[in-house]
Each structure stands twice: as structure tokens, then as C-alpha cells.
Enzyme design. Structure first.
Site, short mmCIF file in Angstrom:
data_model
loop_
_atom_site.label_atom_id
_atom_site.label_comp_id
_atom_site.label_asym_id
_atom_site.label_seq_id
_atom_site.Cartn_x
_atom_site.Cartn_y
_atom_site.Cartn_z
N GLU A 98 15.34 -104.99 -28.06
CA GLU A 98 16.71 -104.49 -28.18
C GLU A 98 17.66 -105.62 -27.77
OE1 GLU A 98 19.41 -100.69 -26.67
OE2 GLU A 98 17.50 -101.15 -25.71
N HIS A 121 24.22 -101.50 -30.48
CA HIS A 121 25.07 -102.34 -29.64
C HIS A 121 25.98 -103.17 -30.54
CE1 HIS A 121 23.30 -101.58 -25.64
NE2 HIS A 121 22.22 -101.27 -26.35
N ASN A 130 26.21 -94.37 -28.75
CA ASN A 130 26.23 -95.10 -27.49
C ASN A 130 26.25 -96.60 -27.77
OD1 ASN A 130 24.10 -92.54 -26.56
ND2 ASN A 130 26.08 -92.82 -25.58
N HIS A 174 24.09 -88.77 -22.40
CA HIS A 174 24.48 -89.77 -23.41
C HIS A 174 25.37 -89.20 -24.50
CE1 HIS A 174 21.46 -92.32 -21.48
NE2 HIS A 174 21.95 -93.32 -22.18
N ASP A 228 14.87 -93.65 -24.30
CA ASP A 228 15.49 -94.79 -23.62
C ASP A 228 15.11 -94.77 -22.14
OD1 ASP A 228 16.94 -97.14 -23.54
OD2 ASP A 228 18.88 -96.17 -23.27
N LEU A 279 25.92 -96.14 -18.01
CA LEU A 279 24.60 -95.56 -18.29
C LEU A 279 23.60 -96.69 -18.53
CD1 LEU A 279 25.53 -92.55 -20.59
CD2 LEU A 279 24.38 -92.40 -18.38
N GLY A 311 19.91 -96.67 -19.51
CA GLY A 311 18.70 -95.95 -19.89
C GLY A 311 18.78 -94.52 -19.40
#
Length: 364
Positions: A115, A179, A203, A235, A257, A290, A292
Site C-alpha cells: 500500500e 490514498h 478513506n 471508517h 485493514d 485513523l 488501521g
């Protein structure tokens, strides 16, 4: 061997009858003879995003750590997963990739989900900016050569990102977008190029707006894109989850996650180089971001079902759909001749048995 269940999840439907296993594979299902059956046989859960579990952080785990985490994951019904490495300097990622064991007696390690590090600077979430890079084919090749990379999350709007998608697909690696500050048009270009998933929808990405739907809007209206969702009550809101389900039923993949604190309770842990505090089921960095989750796949299924999604479809979101993202045909389904990776759930949706390759590894 028969499992003694009353139904099995087959192609997204609960088929009445028992399941028979021979030589580690599904031999038959829908067997109607016999009495006293109870419970449901579902494919073992498939988790595409597991940063750690049971006190183990995969960024620094060795073989013994993977074994401990695997045992804890099995208890929650996971029989296949992708250990996930978040953004870090290249040497750190390379070292972590080299520690991934080629085999495991517990849940199957399908490969690694990397990731990052090719993420949008404005959408890092809890990832440390120091490890972020612009798309670089040479860096990517070195990461691919270091270990069994199976899935990469990247920001598709970055210069050179589309060429990285080409490279990854040529190497047999699945691509997910995340992301990211991508517009809908930039996301569409990545999906057209072969990216087939979105990492933890909503997210760490461009917000959905009525004139600027961003990557979330682009993904929700495309039938060929799987959207991943962390359904832990932190989330995304329940209403958001329902909106996603109504737009993307059948292509929603539940992910956890999960980080090292999963299955451990409140306390202080690490997610790569990030210090994380777990309180009341929420994992957050020192900046209150947050970091994970401590969610399990079993609880994610329950949460989706509680929102009104039929149980069979909620189970499919934790099995067949995530398996599809990485092109796995031997996990995430119950079918004749397929490996018998199975979780048996009782009437209260608690884990009763977990089998990998037909072998009982967890029994109530």
C-alpha cells in the site's frame, strides 16, 4: 468426511444440505440425507488488507510472527489473506518483503499487498510522508523482485502512474487505487488501463461532491470495479455503507485493514513506523488519525448483515469478491474440486470450525 451442516454458500446463495470433503477438496454439497445438521459452511474468509494481527506487525514480522498472526486470523475464519505493508523507505519495504514465508500451515498467504509508496501527498492518512515517492519503475521493479507482491495500491493521478499500472499488470500484479486525490476523469483513465479496485473507499481520498465526484463516484458507477470497505463503525457511517451496497452490490469487498492490536484489546501498538493507540475499538495515531483497525472479517460480515444485507451476500463480500480482485480461483468459493478452505458458522454467526485444505485447524 461430511461437515454436518444444514446449508453451504455456493455462488452467492445458501444451498440446503451437507458438504462432503475428500482428499482436501470439495466433493459434494447439497447432500440432503441425515438428521441433526446445523450451521452454515462458507468459504474461508479472504482479507486483502491485513497490516498485522494478534500483536504482530507485518512490517517487522519474521516467520514466527507470521505463524502467530496466522493462528489468530484462523480463529476469526480467515483462511487466505494478503499481509499488507504501508508506505516506508524502500530498504524497509524490501526487508519486510524478504521475510514473508513461502508457506504457512495456517491461512494461505496469497501474496503481499504493498500500500504505497506511490501515493498522493495530500491523502497519506496515517502513512508517513517521508516514505512517499512519485511513480518510479525502477523502484517498483526492485520491490517486485524482493518478495511475492500480489496487489499494489497507488494514486492514479500521479505522473507516470498509468505506466506503473502497465508494468504491474505485465508482472501479474493486481492494481488498486487509493490514498488519492484523483478526479473522476483521472480515476476512469486508471480503470480503463486495468486497475480493478479501490482501496478502503472514501478513506484517504478526494471527497465525493455533487460536481466533483472524484474516484469514489467514478468507481461506484462502473460495473467492472470492486470497491473495498472497512466496515468497523469508525471508517464509514452506516448510511455510507448502505449507499455503497446499493450502488455496488456484488462488487463490494470487505477488508479489515487490521493492525497489530486486532484481537489484543486496548493498548499501544505500532503500524510500521507509526505509534498507534487502540481505545474502544478505534485505532488512532498520535495525531488522532485513523491508523488501521482492530476489525475482524467475521465482525465485518455481521456488520454488513446487520445493515439489512442478506447473509449469503454479506458472506460473498468476504469471500468470492475479494478473491476476484487478485484472480484467485482456489479460494473464496465452495465448488466441486476446489480446495476445501471452509469456515463453519453456527446459528449465532460464531466460528464453529475452520478447515484449510480439508484439515480441521480450528474447532469449537
Amino acid at each position: 468426511m461430511r461437515l454436518g451442516v444444514e446449508a453451504a454458500l455456493v455462488d452467492g446463495k445458501l444451498v440446503p444440505g451437507d458438504v462432503e470433503i475428500r482428499e482436501g477438496r470439495i466433493a459434494r454439497y447439497g447432500i440432503r440425507r441425515g438428521n441433526g445438521r446445523s450451521g452454515i459452511a462458507a468459504p474461508g474468509f479472504v482479507d486483502l488488507q491485513v497490516n498485522g494481527f494478534g500483536g504482530v506487525d507485518f512490517a517487522t514480522a519474521d516467520t514466527a510472527g507470521y505463524e502467530r498472526a496466522g493462528e489468530a486470523l484462523l480463529e476469526t475464519g480467515v483462511t487466505a489473506y494478503l499481509p499488507t505493508l504501508i508506505t516506508a523507505p524502500e530498504p524497509v519495504l524490501v526487508a519486510a518483503l524478504r521475510e514473508v514465508p513461502p508457506e504457512s500451515r495456517g491461512p494461505r498467504i496469497l501474496g503481499v499487498h504493498v500500500e504505497g509508496p506511490f501515493l498522493a501527498a495530500a491523502r497519506m492518512g496515517t502513512h508517513l510522508l517521508e516514505g512517499r515517492l512519485d511513480p518510479d519503475p525502477e523502484v517498483l521493479e526492485r520491490l517486485l523482485d524482493a518478495g511475492p507482491v500480489r496487489l499494489v495500491t497507488l494514486a492514479p493521478e500521479l505522473p507516470g502512474a498509468l505506466e506503473l499500472i502497465d508494468l504491474l499488470l505485465a508482472r501479474g500484479v493486481a492494481v488498486s487505487c487509493g490514498h488519492t486525490d484523483a478526479t473522476a476523469e483521472e480515476a476512469e483513465a486508471a480503470f480503463d488501463r486495468g486497475a480493478l479496485s479501490v482501496t478502503h473507499l472514501f478513506n484517504a481520498m478526494r471527497p465525493f461532491r455533487h460536481r466533483d465526484p472524484g474516484i469514489a463516484g467514478a468507481a461506484l458507477v462502473r460495473d467492472d470495479v470492486v470497491v473495498q470497505l472497512i466496515l468497523d463503525g469508525h471508517h464509514v457511517a452506516d448510511e455510507t455503507a448502505l449507499l455503497v451496497w446499493r450502488a455496488a452490490a456484488g462488487r463490494l469487498a470487505l477488508v479489515t485493514d487490521a493492525m497489530a492490536g486486532a484481537g489484543q484489546g486496548d493498548g499501544s501498538y505500532r503500524l510500521g513506523d507509526v505509534e498507534v493507540e487502540v481505545r474502544g475499538g478505534s485505532a488512532r495515531s498520535s495525531q488522532d488519525v485513523l491508523a488501521g483497525s482492530v476489525l475482524t472479517m467475521l465482525q465485518a460480515v455481521r456488520n454488513l448483515h446487520t445493515l439489512g444485507v442478506p447473509l449469503a451476500l454479506a458472506l460473498a463480500a468476504a469471500t468470492a469478491v475479494p478473491a476476484r480482485v487478485v484472480g484467485e480461483l482456489e479460494v473464496g468459493r465452495i465448488e466441486r474440486g476446489v480446495r476445501a478452505d471452509v469456515v463453519v458458522l453456527d446459528d449465532n454467526l460464531e466460528v464453529d470450525r475452520v478447515l484449510v485444505g480439508g484439515e480441521d485447524l480450528v474447532a469449537a
